[in-house]
Motif scaffolding. Sequence first.
Motif, PDB file in Angstrom:
ATOM      1  N   TYR A  82       4.470   8.718  38.869  1.00 18.74           N
ATOM      2  CA  TYR A  82       5.210   7.527  38.441  1.00 18.74           C
ATOM      3  C   TYR A  82       4.598   6.269  39.043  1.00 18.74           C
ATOM      4  CZ  TYR A  82       9.074   4.614  36.945  1.00 18.74           C
ATOM      5  OH  TYR A  82       9.823   3.639  36.339  1.00 18.74           O
ATOM      6  N   LEU A  83       4.121   6.361  40.288  1.00 22.39           N
ATOM      7  CA  LEU A  83       3.422   5.233  40.915  1.00 22.39           C
ATOM      8  C   LEU A  83       2.179   4.873  40.103  1.00 22.39           C
ATOM      9  CD1 LEU A  83       3.137   3.303  43.418  1.00 22.39           C
ATOM     10  CD2 LEU A  83       1.695   5.086  44.436  1.00 22.39           C
ATOM     11  N   SER A  84       1.474   5.882  39.618  1.00 21.87           N
ATOM     12  CA  SER A  84       0.283   5.653  38.794  1.00 21.87           C
ATOM     13  C   SER A  84       0.646   4.971  37.484  1.00 21.87           C
ATOM     14  CB  SER A  84      -0.435   6.977  38.513  1.00 21.87           C
ATOM     15  OG  SER A  84      -0.974   7.527  39.691  1.00 21.87           O
ATOM     16  N   MET A  85       1.768   5.364  36.897  1.00 22.24           N
ATOM     17  CA  MET A  85       2.198   4.740  35.647  1.00 22.24           C
ATOM     18  C   MET A  85       2.556   3.265  35.877  1.00 22.24           C
ATOM     19  SD  MET A  85       5.081   6.008  32.930  1.00 22.24           S
ATOM     20  CE  MET A  85       6.491   5.597  33.960  1.00 22.24           C
ATOM     21  N   VAL A  86       3.245   2.996  36.985  1.00 20.49           N
ATOM     22  CA  VAL A  86       3.602   1.608  37.319  1.00 20.49           C
ATOM     23  C   VAL A  86       2.337   0.791  37.572  1.00 20.49           C
ATOM     24  CG1 VAL A  86       4.712   0.140  39.055  1.00 20.49           C
ATOM     25  CG2 VAL A  86       5.884   2.181  38.217  1.00 20.49           C
ATOM     26  N   ASP A  87       1.379   1.356  38.309  1.00 14.12           N
ATOM     27  CA  ASP A  87       0.130   0.652  38.594  1.00 14.12           C
ATOM     28  C   ASP A  87      -0.647   0.349  37.321  1.00 14.12           C
ATOM     29  OD1 ASP A  87       0.157   0.254  41.344  1.00 14.12           O
ATOM     30  OD2 ASP A  87      -0.582   2.260  41.774  1.00 14.12           O
ATOM     31  N   LEU A  88      -0.651   1.295  36.402  1.00 10.51           N
ATOM     32  CA  LEU A  88      -1.364   1.107  35.135  1.00 10.51           C
ATOM     33  C   LEU A  88      -0.766  -0.067  34.352  1.00 10.51           C
ATOM     34  CD1 LEU A  88      -3.513   2.168  33.188  1.00 10.51           C
ATOM     35  CD2 LEU A  88      -1.828   3.785  32.307  1.00 10.51           C
ATOM     36  N   CYS A  89       0.547  -0.108  34.261  1.00 10.31           N
ATOM     37  CA  CYS A  89       1.227  -1.207  33.551  1.00 10.31           C
ATOM     38  C   CYS A  89       1.094  -2.522  34.321  1.00 10.31           C
ATOM     39  CB  CYS A  89       2.698  -0.873  33.346  1.00 10.31           C
ATOM     40  SG  CYS A  89       2.995   0.589  32.329  1.00 10.31           S
ATOM     41  N   TYR A  90       1.228  -2.439  35.625  1.00  7.93           N
ATOM     42  CA  TYR A  90       1.168  -3.596  36.535  1.00  7.93           C
ATOM     43  C   TYR A  90      -0.159  -4.331  36.386  1.00  7.93           C
ATOM     44  CZ  TYR A  90       1.286  -5.699  41.302  1.00  7.93           C
ATOM     45  OH  TYR A  90       1.262  -6.535  42.385  1.00  7.93           O
ATOM     46  N   SER A  91      -1.255  -3.560  36.399  1.00  2.00           N
ATOM     47  CA  SER A  91      -2.575  -4.151  36.247  1.00  2.00           C
ATOM     48  C   SER A  91      -2.788  -4.703  34.840  1.00  2.00           C
ATOM     49  CB  SER A  91      -3.651  -3.101  36.552  1.00  2.00           C
ATOM     50  OG  SER A  91      -4.935  -3.614  36.349  1.00  2.00           O
ATOM     51  N   LEU A 108       7.549  -5.018  37.733  1.00  3.59           N
ATOM     52  CA  LEU A 108       6.706  -3.890  38.125  1.00  3.59           C
ATOM     53  C   LEU A 108       6.315  -3.964  39.594  1.00  3.59           C
ATOM     54  CD1 LEU A 108       4.499  -3.798  34.920  1.00  3.59           C
ATOM     55  CD2 LEU A 108       6.048  -1.974  35.655  1.00  3.59           C
ATOM     56  N   ALA A 109       6.111  -5.187  40.124  1.00  2.37           N
ATOM     57  CA  ALA A 109       5.749  -5.344  41.535  1.00  2.37           C
ATOM     58  C   ALA A 109       6.866  -4.837  42.446  1.00  2.37           C
ATOM     59  CB  ALA A 109       5.437  -6.804  41.840  1.00  2.37           C
ATOM     60  N   VAL A 110       8.106  -5.219  42.148  1.00  4.33           N
ATOM     61  CA  VAL A 110       9.235  -4.772  42.972  1.00  4.33           C
ATOM     62  C   VAL A 110       9.502  -3.279  42.759  1.00  4.33           C
ATOM     63  CG1 VAL A 110      11.713  -5.038  43.374  1.00  4.33           C
ATOM     64  CG2 VAL A 110      10.278  -7.053  43.134  1.00  4.33           C
ATOM     65  N   GLU A 141       7.249  -1.064  42.248  1.00  2.73           N
ATOM     66  CA  GLU A 141       6.252  -0.389  43.084  1.00  2.73           C
ATOM     67  C   GLU A 141       6.668  -0.411  44.553  1.00  2.73           C
ATOM     68  OE1 GLU A 141       1.501  -0.294  44.085  1.00  2.73           O
ATOM     69  OE2 GLU A 141       2.281  -0.689  42.091  1.00  2.73           O
ATOM     70  N   ALA A 142       7.168  -1.550  45.020  1.00  9.37           N
ATOM     71  CA  ALA A 142       7.592  -1.662  46.420  1.00  9.37           C
ATOM     72  C   ALA A 142       8.703  -0.662  46.727  1.00  9.37           C
ATOM     73  CB  ALA A 142       8.074  -3.085  46.701  1.00  9.37           C
ATOM     74  N   LEU A 143       9.694  -0.572  45.853  1.00  8.79           N
ATOM     75  CA  LEU A 143      10.813   0.339  46.071  1.00  8.79           C
ATOM     76  C   LEU A 143      10.392   1.790  45.895  1.00  8.79           C
ATOM     77  CD1 LEU A 143      13.628  -1.675  44.238  1.00  8.79           C
ATOM     78  CD2 LEU A 143      13.175  -1.542  46.690  1.00  8.79           C
ATOM     79  N   LEU A 144       9.425   2.016  45.021  1.00 14.68           N
ATOM     80  CA  LEU A 144       8.922   3.374  44.831  1.00 14.68           C
ATOM     81  C   LEU A 144       8.188   3.859  46.080  1.00 14.68           C
ATOM     82  CD1 LEU A 144       8.805   5.590  42.673  1.00 14.68           C
ATOM     83  CD2 LEU A 144       6.615   4.667  41.944  1.00 14.68           C
ATOM     84  N   LEU A 145       7.433   2.963  46.719  1.00 13.51           N
ATOM     85  CA  LEU A 145       6.771   3.315  47.980  1.00 13.51           C
ATOM     86  C   LEU A 145       7.801   3.650  49.056  1.00 13.51           C
ATOM     87  CD1 LEU A 145       3.940   0.622  48.016  1.00 13.51           C
ATOM     88  CD2 LEU A 145       3.627   3.087  47.782  1.00 13.51           C
ATOM     89  N   SER A 146       8.932   2.948  49.006  1.00 15.80           N
ATOM     90  CA  SER A 146      10.021   3.245  49.929  1.00 15.80           C
ATOM     91  C   SER A 146      10.589   4.637  49.666  1.00 15.80           C
ATOM     92  CB  SER A 146      11.121   2.187  49.791  1.00 15.80           C
ATOM     93  OG  SER A 146      12.204   2.460  50.644  1.00 15.80           O
ATOM     94  N   GLY A 147      10.794   4.957  48.383  1.00 20.66           N
ATOM     95  CA  GLY A 147      11.281   6.290  48.021  1.00 20.66           C
ATOM     96  C   GLY A 147      10.318   7.384  48.431  1.00 20.66           C
ATOM     97  N   LEU A 199      16.533   4.114  40.121  1.00 20.60           N
ATOM     98  CA  LEU A 199      17.049   3.038  40.979  1.00 20.60           C
ATOM     99  C   LEU A 199      15.972   1.987  41.230  1.00 20.60           C
ATOM    100  CD1 LEU A 199      19.396   1.997  42.761  1.00 20.60           C
ATOM    101  CD2 LEU A 199      18.409   3.319  44.646  1.00 20.60           C
ATOM    102  N   ALA A 200      14.750   2.444  41.535  1.00 18.79           N
ATOM    103  CA  ALA A 200      13.649   1.505  41.784  1.00 18.79           C
ATOM    104  C   ALA A 200      13.372   0.648  40.551  1.00 18.79           C
ATOM    105  CB  ALA A 200      12.391   2.277  42.186  1.00 18.79           C
ATOM    106  N   SER A 201      13.343   1.276  39.381  1.00 14.23           N
ATOM    107  CA  SER A 201      13.066   0.541  38.138  1.00 14.23           C
ATOM    108  C   SER A 201      14.197  -0.426  37.803  1.00 14.23           C
ATOM    109  CB  SER A 201      12.877   1.527  36.975  1.00 14.23           C
ATOM    110  OG  SER A 201      11.826   2.412  37.235  1.00 14.23           O
ATOM    111  N   SER A 202      15.427   0.019  37.995  1.00 12.11           N
ATOM    112  CA  SER A 202      16.583  -0.822  37.659  1.00 12.11           C
ATOM    113  C   SER A 202      16.635  -2.061  38.528  1.00 12.11           C
ATOM    114  CB  SER A 202      17.881  -0.022  37.811  1.00 12.11           C
ATOM    115  OG  SER A 202      17.893   1.097  36.952  1.00 12.11           O
TER     116      SER A 202
END
Length: 309
Positions: free
Chosen positions: A65-74, A107-109, A111-117, A147-150
Motif C-alpha cells: 500500500y505504501l508503494s501504491m501511495v508513492d506511485l500516485c504521490y510522485s 497522499l503526503a499525509v 504516507e506519513a500515517l501509513l509509516l506510523s501504522g 484510517l490513514a487514507s481517510s
Amino acid sequence: MSKINKTQVNFFLFSGLTNDGTLVPFLFILFTLVYTLTVVGNSGMIALVHTTSRFHSPMYYFLSYLSMVDLCYSSVVTPKMLCDLWVEIKSISYNGCVIQLFFFAGLAVTEALLLSGMSYDRYAAICHPLRYNSIMTRKKCWGLVLLASSIGFLQSSVQTSCVFSLHYCGPNNIDHFYCDIPPILKLSCSKTFPCDTVTVFFTCSCGIGSVVTILISYCLIVASILGIKSAEGRQKAFSTCSSHIMCVSIFYGTVFFIYLRPPTAVFEKSDKVVSVFYSVMIPMLNPLIYSLRNQEVKKTLIETILKPY
C-alpha cells in the motif's frame, strides 16, 4: 481600479526548477530516470507482494500500500514538472492547481500515517511475536490503511478549501515547480493567518502525532531487543526495522524542514531542492530501500527475474 484589483486569477505560472537552460537536458534525463524507477519499483513491489504467497503478511501488505501511495504521490507532481522543463511559460489552470494540491496534500499525509501504522506492525512483530498474527489481523490492517487514507484526504479537503477560499488578484507567479501551500499563500490578496494556522495545526497533529507514535513504538522495540540475550537475535530483530527507520527519517526530515518554519517572503533554492527530494526522490527510494535491505525480497526478485518462461 478597485474592480480590477478584485479580479480573480484563472491560472498560475510556475517559476520552475531552474532558469538555466543549459541544465534542462540534464534535469530532464535525471528526473525521467527517477520517475521511471519510481513507476517500475513501486509497481513491481505491488505485483511481488500480491503474487507471492510468502509475502501475504501484514508487513508486506503495508509495504504494497505504501508503494501504491508513492506511485500516485510522485505522479501528481513529476510528469507536469518534466513537461514544464521544456516550455518557457510554465502554467497551470486555477482548477488544475486545486486538484494537484488536493491530491498531493492527501497522499503526503496518508504516507506519513501509513509509516506510523507500519511502526505499530513492527512493534507487534518484535514485542509480541507469539501473538503477532492475532494482533495484526487482516481486518486491523485494513482498518489502519483506511484510517490513514481517510485522515489524509479529510485534512487535504480542509486545507485545500481554506487556501482557495482566499482571493488571488495577482500576481499569479508561484515561486515553485508545483502547487504547494506556502508559495500559493504568498500570492493571496487576503489575510492568510487563518490558513497558516490551519497548515500548522494539521502539520503538527498529523506529522508530530505520527512521529510520537513511531517514537513510542521504537522505544518499546529497543527495550524488547535489548532483552534478547544473543547478539544474533538482536541483530535479526533490528534488521526487520532498519528499512522502516530509514524511510521515516528521510520523509519526516524533509517535510518538517519545509512546513514547520516561520513563513518567509522568498522561497529559497534550498527549499526547492528539499521539495524535489520529498516529492520526487522519496517515492523512488522507498521500494529500493525495502528491496535492497530485505534478503527475502532480494531473493524473490532474483528468482522472478531468472525464472525461465
